[in-house]
Design a protein around this motif. Structure first.
Motif, mmCIF file in Angstrom:
data_model
loop_
_atom_site.group_PDB
_atom_site.id
_atom_site.type_symbol
_atom_site.label_atom_id
_atom_site.label_comp_id
_atom_site.label_asym_id
_atom_site.label_seq_id
_atom_site.Cartn_x
_atom_site.Cartn_y
_atom_site.Cartn_z
ATOM 1 N N ARG A 17 1.012 -1.268 -0.021
ATOM 2 C CA ARG A 17 0.039 0.123 -0.039
ATOM 3 C C ARG A 17 1.023 1.404 0.016
ATOM 4 O O ARG A 17 1.933 1.362 0.627
ATOM 5 C CB ARG A 17 -0.939 -0.045 1.329
ATOM 6 N N ARG A 23 -0.080 8.917 -1.934
ATOM 7 C CA ARG A 23 -1.330 9.199 -2.267
ATOM 8 C C ARG A 23 -1.676 10.448 -2.665
ATOM 9 O O ARG A 23 -2.640 10.778 -3.703
ATOM 10 C CB ARG A 23 -2.164 8.592 -1.380
ATOM 11 N N ALA A 60 -8.620 6.618 -8.399
ATOM 12 C CA ALA A 60 -8.944 5.370 -7.624
ATOM 13 C C ALA A 60 -7.661 5.019 -6.960
ATOM 14 O O ALA A 60 -7.690 4.293 -6.021
ATOM 15 C CB ALA A 60 -9.478 4.427 -8.647
ATOM 16 N N THR A 64 -7.366 4.284 -2.916
ATOM 17 C CA THR A 64 -7.279 3.116 -2.384
ATOM 18 C C THR A 64 -5.667 2.866 -1.904
ATOM 19 O O THR A 64 -5.576 1.788 -0.930
ATOM 20 C CB THR A 64 -7.495 1.974 -3.439
ATOM 21 N N ARG A 66 -3.474 1.367 -3.845
ATOM 22 C CA ARG A 66 -2.887 0.425 -4.683
ATOM 23 C C ARG A 66 -2.895 0.845 -5.976
ATOM 24 O O ARG A 66 -3.438 1.681 -6.681
ATOM 25 C CB ARG A 66 -3.828 -0.809 -4.513
#
Length: 99
Positions: A17, A23, A60, A64, A66
């Motif tokens: 992750r 992110r 996305a 997430t 990922r």
């Protein structure tokens, strides 16, 4: 206490992750790609739609943490190294005797 079983192929990889910084970077990239998609919709709608789809995929991934798809997953097993010195000649990674 035992750890939960991996639910996907990426869960068993250490660091699967993304962290907060990654992110946020993905989110920023998604915003830039979405802005590009919006600007292209009036002149080149096919390019705009393609960029919009990519912006959704990047968003996305940002949410997430990922990577989507198997192209980012590590190989299941590393390939064996090629055979060493098959012709009998000394190679650069071996010690060379120059006499």
């Amino acid at each position: 206490m035992t750890s939960p079983a991996p639910t996907s192929a990426r869960d068993d990889v250490a660091g699967a992750r993304a962290g907060l910084g990654e992110r946020l970077a993905r989110g920023a990239v998604a915003v830039v790609v979405a802005a590009f998609a919006g600007s292209m919709m009036t002149t080149h709608p096919v390019v705009g739609v393609g960029a919009g789809v990519l912006a959704l995929a990047i968003a996305a991934m940002a949410v997430t943490g990922r990577c989507l798809g198997t192209s980012c997953a590590p190989a299941s097993a590393p390939s064996p190294p090629p055979p060493q010195n098959t012709l009998g000649y000394p190679e650069a990674h071996q010690r060379l005797d120059v006499r």
